[in-house]
Design a protein around this motif. Structure first.
Motif, PDB file in Angstrom:
ATOM      1  N   ALA A  37      28.797  38.003  35.790  1.00 29.79           N
ATOM      2  CA  ALA A  37      28.934  39.209  36.056  1.00 29.79           C
ATOM      3  C   ALA A  37      28.050  39.811  37.427  1.00 29.79           C
ATOM      4  CB  ALA A  37      28.195  40.263  35.192  1.00 29.79           C
ATOM      5  N   LEU A  38      28.977  40.570  38.115  1.00 27.24           N
ATOM      6  CA  LEU A  38      28.165  41.148  39.583  1.00 27.24           C
ATOM      7  C   LEU A  38      27.338  42.241  39.055  1.00 27.24           C
ATOM      8  CD1 LEU A  38      31.638  40.934  41.743  1.00 27.24           C
ATOM      9  CD2 LEU A  38      29.317  39.429  41.811  1.00 27.24           C
ATOM     10  N   PRO A  39      26.437  42.758  39.851  1.00 26.17           N
ATOM     11  CA  PRO A  39      25.665  43.923  39.356  1.00 26.17           C
ATOM     12  C   PRO A  39      26.543  45.139  39.112  1.00 26.17           C
ATOM     13  CG  PRO A  39      24.742  42.826  41.440  1.00 26.17           C
ATOM     14  CD  PRO A  39      25.841  42.228  41.168  1.00 26.17           C
ATOM     15  N   GLY A  40      26.230  45.675  37.892  1.00 25.69           N
ATOM     16  CA  GLY A  40      27.173  46.846  37.405  1.00 25.69           C
ATOM     17  C   GLY A  40      28.299  46.493  36.641  1.00 25.69           C
ATOM     18  N   GLU A  41      28.772  45.245  36.460  1.00 22.88           N
ATOM     19  CA  GLU A  41      29.847  44.884  35.682  1.00 22.88           C
ATOM     20  C   GLU A  41      29.451  44.883  34.123  1.00 22.88           C
ATOM     21  OE1 GLU A  41      32.841  42.440  38.636  1.00 22.88           O
ATOM     22  OE2 GLU A  41      31.495  41.049  37.468  1.00 22.88           O
ATOM     23  N   ASP A  44      33.182  44.057  29.131  1.00 29.01           N
ATOM     24  CA  ASP A  44      34.512  43.644  28.983  1.00 29.01           C
ATOM     25  C   ASP A  44      35.116  43.236  30.313  1.00 29.01           C
ATOM     26  OD1 ASP A  44      34.462  45.173  26.742  1.00 29.01           O
ATOM     27  OD2 ASP A  44      34.765  47.129  27.419  1.00 29.01           O
ATOM     28  N   ILE A  45      34.634  43.691  31.661  1.00 26.16           N
ATOM     29  CA  ILE A  45      34.948  43.192  32.827  1.00 26.16           C
ATOM     30  C   ILE A  45      34.774  41.482  32.801  1.00 26.16           C
ATOM     31  CG2 ILE A  45      34.583  42.956  35.194  1.00 26.16           C
ATOM     32  CD1 ILE A  45      33.676  46.183  34.996  1.00 26.16           C
ATOM     33  N   VAL A  46      33.683  40.950  32.153  1.00 23.91           N
ATOM     34  CA  VAL A  46      33.311  39.723  32.354  1.00 23.91           C
ATOM     35  C   VAL A  46      34.372  38.842  31.468  1.00 23.91           C
ATOM     36  CG1 VAL A  46      31.584  37.855  31.731  1.00 23.91           C
ATOM     37  CG2 VAL A  46      30.861  39.871  32.819  1.00 23.91           C
ATOM     38  N   VAL A  47      34.665  39.676  30.167  1.00 26.51           N
ATOM     39  CA  VAL A  47      35.659  38.935  29.249  1.00 26.51           C
ATOM     40  C   VAL A  47      37.146  38.936  29.999  1.00 26.51           C
ATOM     41  CG1 VAL A  47      37.227  39.406  27.237  1.00 26.51           C
ATOM     42  CG2 VAL A  47      34.440  39.555  27.238  1.00 26.51           C
ATOM     43  N   GLU A  48      37.505  40.057  30.725  1.00 25.54           N
ATOM     44  CA  GLU A  48      38.816  39.904  31.480  1.00 25.54           C
ATOM     45  C   GLU A  48      38.863  38.904  32.533  1.00 25.54           C
ATOM     46  OE1 GLU A  48      41.515  41.410  30.806  1.00 25.54           O
ATOM     47  OE2 GLU A  48      40.318  42.033  29.131  1.00 25.54           O
ATOM     48  N   LYS A  49      37.517  38.506  33.371  1.00 23.94           N
ATOM     49  CA  LYS A  49      37.317  37.621  34.323  1.00 23.94           C
ATOM     50  C   LYS A  49      37.591  36.147  33.599  1.00 23.94           C
ATOM     51  CE  LYS A  49      34.138  39.082  37.704  1.00 23.94           C
ATOM     52  NZ  LYS A  49      32.846  39.017  38.096  1.00 23.94           N
ATOM     53  N   ALA A  50      37.045  36.003  32.499  1.00 19.63           N
ATOM     54  CA  ALA A  50      37.365  34.672  31.685  1.00 19.63           C
ATOM     55  C   ALA A  50      38.460  34.282  31.297  1.00 19.63           C
ATOM     56  CB  ALA A  50      36.264  34.872  30.515  1.00 19.63           C
ATOM     57  N   LYS A  51      39.561  35.642  30.790  1.00 16.87           N
ATOM     58  CA  LYS A  51      40.729  35.560  30.104  1.00 16.87           C
ATOM     59  C   LYS A  51      41.622  35.243  31.760  1.00 16.87           C
ATOM     60  CE  LYS A  51      40.590  38.768  26.506  1.00 16.87           C
ATOM     61  NZ  LYS A  51      41.158  40.157  25.822  1.00 16.87           N
ATOM     62  N   HIS A  52      41.436  35.637  32.642  1.00 16.06           N
ATOM     63  CA  HIS A  52      42.162  35.341  33.934  1.00 16.06           C
ATOM     64  C   HIS A  52      41.873  34.005  34.229  1.00 16.06           C
ATOM     65  CE1 HIS A  52      44.177  36.025  37.756  1.00 16.06           C
ATOM     66  NE2 HIS A  52      42.911  35.700  38.370  1.00 16.06           N
ATOM     67  N   LEU A  53      40.662  33.298  33.962  1.00 15.01           N
ATOM     68  CA  LEU A  53      40.519  31.991  34.668  1.00 15.01           C
ATOM     69  C   LEU A  53      41.039  30.962  33.241  1.00 15.01           C
ATOM     70  CD1 LEU A  53      38.996  30.078  35.991  1.00 15.01           C
ATOM     71  CD2 LEU A  53      37.021  30.250  34.633  1.00 15.01           C
ATOM     72  N   ILE A  54      41.270  31.369  31.968  1.00 13.05           N
ATOM     73  CA  ILE A  54      41.901  30.705  30.994  1.00 13.05           C
ATOM     74  C   ILE A  54      43.452  30.657  31.501  1.00 13.05           C
ATOM     75  CG2 ILE A  54      42.476  30.813  28.708  1.00 13.05           C
ATOM     76  CD1 ILE A  54      39.813  31.763  28.170  1.00 13.05           C
ATOM     77  N   ASP A  55      44.001  31.706  31.942  1.00 10.71           N
ATOM     78  CA  ASP A  55      45.466  31.557  32.131  1.00 10.71           C
ATOM     79  C   ASP A  55      45.612  30.816  33.413  1.00 10.71           C
ATOM     80  OD1 ASP A  55      45.879  33.685  30.114  1.00 10.71           O
ATOM     81  OD2 ASP A  55      45.618  35.305  31.666  1.00 10.71           O
ATOM     82  N   LYS A  56      44.867  30.756  34.176  1.00 10.49           N
ATOM     83  CA  LYS A  56      44.924  29.746  35.534  1.00 10.49           C
ATOM     84  C   LYS A  56      44.974  28.283  34.957  1.00 10.49           C
ATOM     85  CE  LYS A  56      43.455  32.478  39.547  1.00 10.49           C
ATOM     86  NZ  LYS A  56      42.719  32.523  40.804  1.00 10.49           N
TER      87      LYS A  56
END
Length: 64
Positions: A37-41, A44-56
């Motif tokens: 996570a970036l500061p302030g994230e 839910d945002i980290v899970v969305e980043k992970a999902k995006h990576l899985i899709d890739k």
């Protein structure tokens, strides 16, 4: 916290920084990456980043 997405397990870990590790459910093999996570994230945002990576990975954009 655990999240499940397209045959993968996303494990959120809170230490000094919030991170997510991704594991393939069927084989138990971890994906060779970690999302931070970036500061302030939020989680839910980290899970969305992970999902995006899985899709890739599933599209073959990123090699295993």
């Amino acid at each position: 916290m655990l999240a499940y997405y397209r045959g993968h397990i996303i494990l959120l870990l809170q230490d000094d920084i919030l991170t997510a590790e991704i594991t393939e459910r069927a084989s138990g093999a971890p994906l060779p990456t970690k999302i931070s996570a970036l500061p302030g994230e939020t989680a839910d945002i980290v899970v969305e980043k992970a999902k995006h990576l899985i899709d890739k990975y599933l599209r073959g954009v990123l090699p295993l």
